[in-house]
Design a protein around this motif. Structure first.
Motif, PDB file in Angstrom:
ATOM      1  N   ARG A  80     -12.488 -32.880 -31.167  1.00  0.00           N
ATOM      2  CA  ARG A  80     -12.604 -31.531 -31.735  1.00  0.00           C
ATOM      3  C   ARG A  80     -12.162 -30.494 -30.694  1.00  0.00           C
ATOM      4  N   ALA A  81     -11.770 -29.304 -31.177  1.00  0.00           N
ATOM      5  CA  ALA A  81     -11.180 -28.326 -30.252  1.00  0.00           C
ATOM      6  C   ALA A  81     -12.146 -27.255 -29.772  1.00  0.00           C
ATOM      7  N   LYS A  82     -13.098 -26.858 -30.615  1.00  0.00           N
ATOM      8  CA  LYS A  82     -13.882 -25.650 -30.291  1.00  0.00           C
ATOM      9  C   LYS A  82     -15.057 -25.931 -29.354  1.00  0.00           C
ATOM     10  N   ILE A  83     -15.408 -24.909 -28.623  1.00  0.00           N
ATOM     11  CA  ILE A  83     -16.620 -25.019 -27.805  1.00  0.00           C
ATOM     12  C   ILE A  83     -17.510 -23.801 -28.094  1.00  0.00           C
ATOM     13  N   ALA A  84     -18.813 -24.001 -27.895  1.00  0.00           N
ATOM     14  CA  ALA A  84     -19.757 -22.884 -28.051  1.00  0.00           C
ATOM     15  C   ALA A  84     -20.337 -22.551 -26.690  1.00  0.00           C
ATOM     16  N   LYS A  85     -20.543 -21.277 -26.445  1.00  0.00           N
ATOM     17  CA  LYS A  85     -21.179 -20.839 -25.190  1.00  0.00           C
ATOM     18  C   LYS A  85     -22.053 -19.618 -25.457  1.00  0.00           C
ATOM     19  N   CYS A  86     -22.910 -19.306 -24.495  1.00  0.00           N
ATOM     20  CA  CYS A  86     -23.846 -18.196 -24.684  1.00  0.00           C
ATOM     21  C   CYS A  86     -23.230 -16.868 -24.258  1.00  0.00           C
ATOM     22  N   GLU A  87     -23.576 -15.843 -24.996  1.00  0.00           N
ATOM     23  CA  GLU A  87     -23.053 -14.508 -24.708  1.00  0.00           C
ATOM     24  C   GLU A  87     -23.374 -14.090 -23.271  1.00  0.00           C
ATOM     25  N   GLY A  88     -22.343 -13.638 -22.565  1.00  0.00           N
ATOM     26  CA  GLY A  88     -22.532 -13.086 -21.218  1.00  0.00           C
ATOM     27  C   GLY A  88     -22.702 -14.104 -20.108  1.00  0.00           C
ATOM     28  N   ALA A  89     -22.718 -15.407 -20.433  1.00  0.00           N
ATOM     29  CA  ALA A  89     -22.956 -16.417 -19.389  1.00  0.00           C
ATOM     30  C   ALA A  89     -21.657 -16.730 -18.656  1.00  0.00           C
ATOM     31  N   TYR A  90     -21.752 -16.799 -17.326  1.00  0.00           N
ATOM     32  CA  TYR A  90     -20.586 -17.100 -16.497  1.00  0.00           C
ATOM     33  C   TYR A  90     -20.541 -18.589 -16.201  1.00  0.00           C
ATOM     34  N   HIS A  91     -19.358 -19.172 -16.376  1.00  0.00           N
ATOM     35  CA  HIS A  91     -19.176 -20.593 -16.078  1.00  0.00           C
ATOM     36  C   HIS A  91     -17.892 -20.828 -15.301  1.00  0.00           C
ATOM     37  N   GLY A  92     -17.440 -19.837 -14.515  1.00  0.00           N
ATOM     38  CA  GLY A  92     -16.187 -19.994 -13.797  1.00  0.00           C
ATOM     39  C   GLY A  92     -15.046 -19.374 -14.572  1.00  0.00           C
ATOM     40  N   SER A  93     -13.810 -19.587 -14.100  1.00  0.00           N
ATOM     41  CA  SER A  93     -12.697 -18.812 -14.632  1.00  0.00           C
ATOM     42  C   SER A  93     -11.706 -19.596 -15.502  1.00  0.00           C
ATOM     43  N   TYR A  94     -12.126 -20.729 -16.062  1.00  0.00           N
ATOM     44  CA  TYR A  94     -11.314 -21.386 -17.105  1.00  0.00           C
ATOM     45  C   TYR A  94     -11.330 -20.448 -18.317  1.00  0.00           C
ATOM     46  N   ASP A  95     -10.182 -20.204 -18.929  1.00  0.00           N
ATOM     47  CA  ASP A  95     -10.092 -19.185 -19.989  1.00  0.00           C
ATOM     48  C   ASP A  95     -11.216 -19.308 -21.022  1.00  0.00           C
ATOM     49  N   TYR A  96     -11.448 -20.536 -21.479  1.00  0.00           N
ATOM     50  CA  TYR A  96     -12.436 -20.749 -22.553  1.00  0.00           C
ATOM     51  C   TYR A  96     -13.840 -20.392 -22.080  1.00  0.00           C
ATOM     52  N   ALA A  97     -14.130 -20.733 -20.817  1.00  0.00           N
ATOM     53  CA  ALA A  97     -15.484 -20.515 -20.293  1.00  0.00           C
ATOM     54  C   ALA A  97     -15.755 -19.031 -20.032  1.00  0.00           C
ATOM     55  N   GLU A  98     -14.686 -18.234 -19.957  1.00  0.00           N
ATOM     56  CA  GLU A  98     -14.842 -16.810 -19.622  1.00  0.00           C
ATOM     57  C   GLU A  98     -15.104 -15.914 -20.827  1.00  0.00           C
ATOM     58  N   VAL A  99     -14.957 -16.490 -22.020  1.00  0.00           N
ATOM     59  CA  VAL A  99     -15.047 -15.657 -23.221  1.00  0.00           C
ATOM     60  C   VAL A  99     -16.432 -14.998 -23.330  1.00  0.00           C
ATOM     61  N   SER A 100     -16.440 -13.749 -23.725  1.00  0.00           N
ATOM     62  CA  SER A 100     -17.660 -12.944 -23.978  1.00  0.00           C
ATOM     63  C   SER A 100     -18.428 -12.584 -22.718  1.00  0.00           C
ATOM     64  N   LEU A 101     -17.785 -12.685 -21.578  1.00  0.00           N
ATOM     65  CA  LEU A 101     -18.496 -12.458 -20.321  1.00  0.00           C
ATOM     66  C   LEU A 101     -18.962 -11.015 -20.161  1.00  0.00           C
ATOM     67  N   ASP A 102     -18.169 -10.081 -20.674  1.00  0.00           N
ATOM     68  CA  ASP A 102     -18.577  -8.671 -20.497  1.00  0.00           C
ATOM     69  C   ASP A 102     -18.379  -7.858 -21.778  1.00  0.00           C
ATOM     70  N   THR A 103     -18.780  -8.459 -22.900  1.00  0.00           N
ATOM     71  CA  THR A 103     -18.654  -7.746 -24.179  1.00  0.00           C
ATOM     72  C   THR A 103     -19.371  -6.386 -24.080  1.00  0.00           C
ATOM     73  N   PRO A 104     -18.657  -5.288 -24.335  1.00  0.00           N
ATOM     74  CA  PRO A 104     -19.276  -3.965 -24.181  1.00  0.00           C
ATOM     75  C   PRO A 104     -20.215  -3.648 -25.350  1.00  0.00           C
ATOM     76  N   PRO A 105     -21.225  -2.794 -25.096  1.00  0.00           N
ATOM     77  CA  PRO A 105     -22.173  -2.460 -26.172  1.00  0.00           C
ATOM     78  C   PRO A 105     -21.486  -2.001 -27.452  1.00  0.00           C
ATOM     79  N   SER A 106     -20.317  -1.356 -27.332  1.00  0.00           N
ATOM     80  CA  SER A 106     -19.625  -0.871 -28.534  1.00  0.00           C
ATOM     81  C   SER A 106     -19.231  -2.019 -29.459  1.00  0.00           C
ATOM     82  N   ALA A 107     -19.119  -3.246 -28.919  1.00  0.00           N
ATOM     83  CA  ALA A 107     -18.707  -4.393 -29.746  1.00  0.00           C
ATOM     84  C   ALA A 107     -19.906  -5.232 -30.202  1.00  0.00           C
ATOM     85  N   TRP A 108     -21.124  -4.860 -29.766  1.00  0.00           N
ATOM     86  CA  TRP A 108     -22.294  -5.663 -30.136  1.00  0.00           C
ATOM     87  C   TRP A 108     -22.590  -5.537 -31.621  1.00  0.00           C
ATOM     88  N   ARG A 109     -22.844  -6.667 -32.221  1.00  0.00           N
ATOM     89  CA  ARG A 109     -23.317  -6.657 -33.612  1.00  0.00           C
ATOM     90  C   ARG A 109     -24.633  -7.415 -33.635  1.00  0.00           C
TER      91      ARG A 109
END
Ligand code: PMP
Length: 437
Positions: free
Chosen positions: A134-163
């Motif tokens: 399978r291709a997708k991975i799940a991670k927690c909002e704001g959690a840092y796991h190093g600088s692999y593109d996939y692991a970096e997603v949502s690292l600094d989502t700004p309050p304006s984008a919070w739902r």
């Protein structure tokens, strides 16, 4: 006093700017108007190029659990350097460190070494994809796991984008391919129902759920046991692997983080302390999953190399560092960490300021926020709080204590109870000054 335009650090920074972008080669150590350049370290202290000694509570972002120039680690490094530092063939040292890790972590039968935690997480995510198809991975909002593109997603989502209850997949680095965002599903941290809803919506597509049970960038608040255990059950329900990122949290106890949270991961990523001060990363798990790396019958499902992976200097020093980490040492670090967290909370109250410390064991983080910190959003610093945190960090620097720019602190084994009191005193004085501002 920092900043000082006549300091040697300032002069080095000006020189650095010509050949390093922004004078910097590691974003996390950037400091404005200039960083303090170090000359040497010994035990829990470091000396800068201007001759100023300070207690180091960054400890290379938690990696240097034995502080600096520990005689046992120095000896291990020198002995191996005299025999050669890296070869295009394996050495016995990699077997010994793998055996040491497998002996400590119940869910690790086998491991693969890398040169960094970033690569360990990358290898773990790729292993999960290879294993599940399978291709997708799940991670927690704001959690840092190093600088692999996939692991970096949502690292600094700004309050304006919070739902509400619906973290979004935002890019951290400019130029992140949109396809990366499509393949990363972001779940809220410490919210069982919110995470379950998102994960079930992607059941059948997810290769892995990646979690750090006490993510530093998302506030260094320990996950509720119920949350991590729910992720374990959800991973089984949807047929995904649970990856525990213990690059930082392994230093919480003799057997790492999993026994603390009462969870068994399918894959564990490691780094930092397991290199004894040298570059390292590792991914480990049970035979069945680790078989994706196995080249016995030709090209494995997941080929993985690395010129310096498993180099004997990192292996030997890592093993020596592990040997120094017995149950008694962890008990002392836990006690000192509890003492410092309590002292920080008291210092905030005494100064009449809002703030507190999070963390567990030898890991701590200072928050300048009135609300309890449980996740990325409650830990989020508005620009005014960020300015005050920076002012606090600079005051601490001038009080002889080095804390990471984001308020992270990591204790080291050479620290005595007196050193902990010195750190607490510096924090008391710095907060009192901040309150008078
Ligand atoms: N995972 C976690 C939880 C981390 O904290 C870090 C680094 N701070 C990494 C992965 C990446 O490790 P490295 O810096 O060695 O690439």
């Amino acid at each position: 006093m920092y900043p000082d335009d006549n300091s040697k650090s300032r002069a080095l920074y000006e020189r650095a700017r010509a050949v390093l972008p922004g004078g910097n080669t590691r974003t996390t150590v950037h400091m404005s108007p200039y960083p303090v350049y170090l000359e040497r370290g010994a035990g829990c202290r470091v000396w800068d190029v201007d001759g100023v000694a300070r207690i180091d509570v960054i400890n290379n972002f938690t990696a240097a659990i034995h502080g600096h120039a520990h005689p046992v680690l120095t000896q291990a490094a020198q002995a191996q350097a005299a025999l050669g530092t890296a070869f295009g063939m394996p050495t016995a040292a990699e077997i010994e460190l793998a055996e040491g890790l497998a002996a400590r972590i119940a869910t690790v039968d086998q491991c693969r070494f890398t040169n960094s935690g970033t690569e360990a997480v990358m290898a773990a995510l790729k292993a999960a994809r290879a294993f599940t198809g399978r291709a997708k991975i799940a991670k927690c909002e704001g959690a840092y796991h190093g600088s692999y593109d996939y692991a970096e997603v949502s690292l600094d989502t700004p309050p304006s984008a919070w739902r509400a209850n619906a973290p979004v997949s935002t890019a951290y680095a400019a130029g992140t391919p949109p396809a990366v965002l499509e393949d990363v599903v972001v779940v809220p941290f410490n919210d069982v129902d919110g995470a379950a809803e998102v994960l079930r919506a992607h059941a059948g597509e997810l290769a892995a759920i990646l979690v750090d049970p006490m993510p530093n960038r998302a506030g260094l608040a320990p996950a509720d046991r119920a949350y991590v255990q729910a992720l374990r059950e959800l991973a089984d329900e949807i047929g995904a692997l649970l990856i525990f990122d213990e690059v930082i949290c392994f230093r919480l106890g003799p057997n790492g983080a999993q026994p603390i949270w009462g969870v068994e991961a399918d894959l564990t990523t490691l780094g930092k302390v397991i290199g004894g001060g040298f570059p390292i990363g590792a991914v480990g798990g049970r035979h069945e999953v680790m078989a994706v790396f196995d080249p016995t019958d030709g090209k494995p499902p997941l080929p993985q190399g690395g010129t310096f992976s498993a180099n004997p200097v990192s292996m030997r020093c890592g093993l020596a560092a592990l040997d120094l980490l017995d149950a008694e040492t962890f008990a002392r670090l836990d006690r000192q960490g509890d003492r410092l967290r309590a002292a920080i909370d008291e210092a905030f109250a005494a100064a009449g300021l809002q703030g507190h410390a999070t963390g567990m064991g030898s890991l701590l983080k200072i928050h300048l926020a009135p609300q309890p910190v449980r996740d990325y959003r409650s830990a989020y610093l508005d620009p005014e709080a960020a300015r005050r945190l920076k002012a606090l960090i600079v005051r601490l620097l001038n009080e002889g204590v080095i804390v990471a720019p984001n308020g992270l602190m990591a204790l080291s084994t050479p620290m005595t109870d007196d050193d902990i009191e010195q750190i607490a005193d510096a924090i008391r004085r710095s907060l009192a000054q901040l309150a008078r501002q």
